[in-house]
Design an enzyme around this catalytic site. Structure first.
Site, PDB file in Angstrom:
ATOM      1  N   ASP A  83       0.882  -1.193  -0.170  1.00  0.00           N
ATOM      2  CA  ASP A  83       0.024  -0.144   0.078  1.00  0.00           C
ATOM      3  C   ASP A  83       0.738   1.123  -0.149  1.00  0.00           C
ATOM      4  O   ASP A  83       2.077   1.283   0.745  1.00  0.00           O
ATOM      5  CB  ASP A  83      -0.944  -0.027   1.312  1.00  0.00           C
ATOM      6  CG  ASP A  83      -1.942   1.027   1.337  1.00  0.00           C
ATOM      7  OD1 ASP A  83      -2.440   1.336   0.353  1.00  0.00           O
ATOM      8  OD2 ASP A  83      -2.343   1.424   2.339  1.00  0.00           O
ATOM      9  N   GLY A 190      -7.765   8.098   7.440  1.00  0.00           N
ATOM     10  CA  GLY A 190      -7.942   8.420   8.774  1.00  0.00           C
ATOM     11  C   GLY A 190      -9.457   8.573   9.404  1.00  0.00           C
ATOM     12  O   GLY A 190     -10.264   8.420   8.489  1.00  0.00           O
ATOM     13  N   SER A 225     -11.450   4.863   2.383  1.00  0.00           N
ATOM     14  CA  SER A 225     -12.932   4.536   2.283  1.00  0.00           C
ATOM     15  C   SER A 225     -13.591   3.870   3.584  1.00  0.00           C
ATOM     16  O   SER A 225     -14.606   3.066   3.538  1.00  0.00           O
ATOM     17  CB  SER A 225     -12.991   3.587   1.142  1.00  0.00           C
ATOM     18  OG  SER A 225     -13.079   4.189  -0.002  1.00  0.00           O
TER      19      SER A 225
HETATM   20  P1  13P Z   1      -9.274   4.610   5.780  1.00  0.00           P
HETATM   21  O1  13P Z   1      -8.200   5.507   6.596  1.00  0.00           O
HETATM   22  O2  13P Z   1     -10.423   5.433   5.574  1.00  0.00           O
HETATM   23  O3  13P Z   1      -9.507   3.370   6.375  1.00  0.00           O
HETATM   24  O4  13P Z   1      -8.197   4.273   4.418  1.00  0.00           O
HETATM   25  C1  13P Z   1      -7.113   3.358   4.003  1.00  0.00           C
HETATM   26  C2  13P Z   1      -6.500   3.554   3.063  1.00  0.00           C
HETATM   27  O5  13P Z   1      -6.942   4.290   2.124  1.00  0.00           O
HETATM   28  C3  13P Z   1      -5.310   2.845   3.034  1.00  0.00           C
HETATM   29  O6  13P Z   1      -4.648   2.924   1.945  1.00  0.00           O
HETATM   30  O1  G3H Z   2      -2.665   4.697   4.084  1.00  0.00           O
HETATM   31  C1  G3H Z   2      -3.193   4.551   4.957  1.00  0.00           C
HETATM   32  C2  G3H Z   2      -3.241   3.168   5.919  1.00  0.00           C
HETATM   33  O2  G3H Z   2      -4.223   3.568   6.495  1.00  0.00           O
HETATM   34  C3  G3H Z   2      -2.086   2.643   6.184  1.00  0.00           C
HETATM   35  O3  G3H Z   2      -1.610   3.554   7.392  1.00  0.00           O
HETATM   36  O4  G3H Z   2       0.735   4.270   7.050  1.00  0.00           O
HETATM   37  O5  G3H Z   2      -0.378   4.209   9.192  1.00  0.00           O
HETATM   38  O6  G3H Z   2       0.217   2.138   8.159  1.00  0.00           O
HETATM   39  P1  G3H Z   2      -0.381   3.607   7.756  1.00  0.00           P
HETATM   40 ZN    ZN Z   3      -4.776   4.934   1.018  1.00  0.00          ZN
END
Ligand code: 13P
Ligand code: G3H
Ligand code: ZN
Length: 348
Positions: A83, A190, A225
């Site tokens: 991610d 967030g 989301s």
């Molecule tokens: P949220 O903070 O809405 O759960 O989004 C998570 C996200 O986009 C991770 O890449």
């Molecule tokens: O992109 C956001 C995800 O909620 C991951 O969060 O970078 O704190 O692990 P993080």
């Molecule tokens: Zn994200």
């Protein structure tokens, strides 16, 4: 089933007209919660790790925990996804570890804070696409910038400052050949996304629909989301937490997105809220407890409940058995011979 290519998983979702939740993980309990929900609902799933998660858990721990999930659940297609990769090197290291999919988030510079230019974004994303596709690995790109900051990643501000321009989305998809495209339509990472329930005028669903019309075969991705349900906020606050009133993305808006080309939906915050609420409840109501299992078990159960609910709402439930995994080597051949190219699929 071995880990599958995210491209295969999203192509299948497009065929079936459903979305697939991509859930963030940092530890064993979160992976178990996701797999419990996938088993319960018979769902294919994307398990994703941020850079922060990879450094928190250490790469090899996290990698082997996800492999264990695949080993123990051979009937469930699982894509292992990086991610918000911030650079070519981050994506390369994930690919070399064995991830079957990476996100190159070139919407921000490598610092993960400053918005990048279109040209910078195209250049770094294309470099990742060339490296990844040669190895059968899927690439998600991002055009437009989300709001908020998570773990130091994000440009801050509201989600409406850098909404995706559909013309740029088309150009970006053509120039890079990404398999999936994250777009900015007003969401933020967030818990603090909206200060009132968002309606159609807040979330730019019209932009999403316009992009899908012009890029019908590029899988759209909705980040930020989480729905931030009030009941999860309430549990935290009831047991000593201090969350301010806030709203997330209504599930109906996500479902509208799914009807218009959204295939991957990123959810992290809802699971964080569920686990934290469950842990707070145990520690607050039973202060004599000190065995981590006494609070991690309810935390895992609370997260499983949220994930199973999302899997049903996104429509992926019931689809785990629809297909067999195509090997990553076969997928690489498909990129090489052009059969998996998204480029000719752009509608003018
Ligand atoms: P949220 O903070 O809405 O759960 O989004 C998570 C996200 O986009 C991770 O890449
Ligand atoms: O992109 C956001 C995800 O909620 C991951 O969060 O970078 O704190 O692990 P993080
Ligand atoms: Zn994200």
């Amino acid at each position: 089933m071995p880990l599958v290519s995210m491209r295969q998983l999203l192509d299948e979702a497009a065929k079936g007209g459903y979305g697939v939740g991509a859930f963030n993980v940092n530890d064993m309990e979160q992976i178990q919660a996701i797999m419990g929900a996938a088993k319960e609902t018979n769902s294919p799933v994307i398990i994703q790790a941020s850079r922060g998660a990879r450094s928190f858990a250490q790469d090899r721990y996290l990698f082997h925990l996800i492999l264990a999930a695949a080993e123990l659940n051979p009937e469930i297609p699982i894509a292992m996804h990086q991610d918000h990769g911030n650079s070519f090197e981050t994506c390369k290291s994930a690919i070399e570890l064995g991830y079957t999919s990476v996100m190159m988030d070139g919407s921000l510079k490598e610092d993960g804070k400053t918005p990048a230019s279109f040209e910078e974004n195209v250049a770094v994303t294309k470099k990742v696409v060339d490296f990844a596709h040669a190895r059968g690995v899927t690439v998600e790109g991002e055009i437009g910038v989300l709001g908020g900051v998570e773990d130091g990643h994000g440009a801050g501000g509201t989600g409406l400052e850098h909404v995706t321009d559909p013309d740029q989305a088309v150009e970006f998809a053509e120039l890079t050949g990404v398999d999936a495209l994250a777009i900015a339509i007003g969401t933020s990472h967030g818990a603090y996304k909206f200060s009132k329930k968002p309606d159609g005028s807040v979330l730019k669903m019209d932009v999403l629909i316009a992009i899908h019309k012009r890029l019908p075969k590029t899988h759209l991705v909705m980040h930020g989301s989480s729905s931030v349900p009030k009941d999860l906020q309430d549990v935290i606050n009831q047991y000593g937490g201090k969350l301010k009133e806030t709203w997330g993305v209504p599930v109906e808006e996500i479902q509208l997105g799914i009807r218009n080309g959204v295939r991957k939906i990123n959810v992290d915050t809802d699971n964080r809220l569920a686990m934290t609420g469950a842990i707070r409840k145990v520690l607050w109501t039973q202060p004599e407890k000190f065995d981590p299992r006494d609070y991690l078990k309810p935390a895992r159960e609370a997260m499983q409940k949220v994930v199973a609910q999302r899997m049903t709402q996104f429509g992926q439930a019931g689809h785990a058995g629809d297909y067999q995994a195509v090997s990553i080597a076969e997928i690489a051949k498909g990129y090489k011979d052009g059969s998996l190219s998204t480029k000719p699929l752009v509608a003018r």
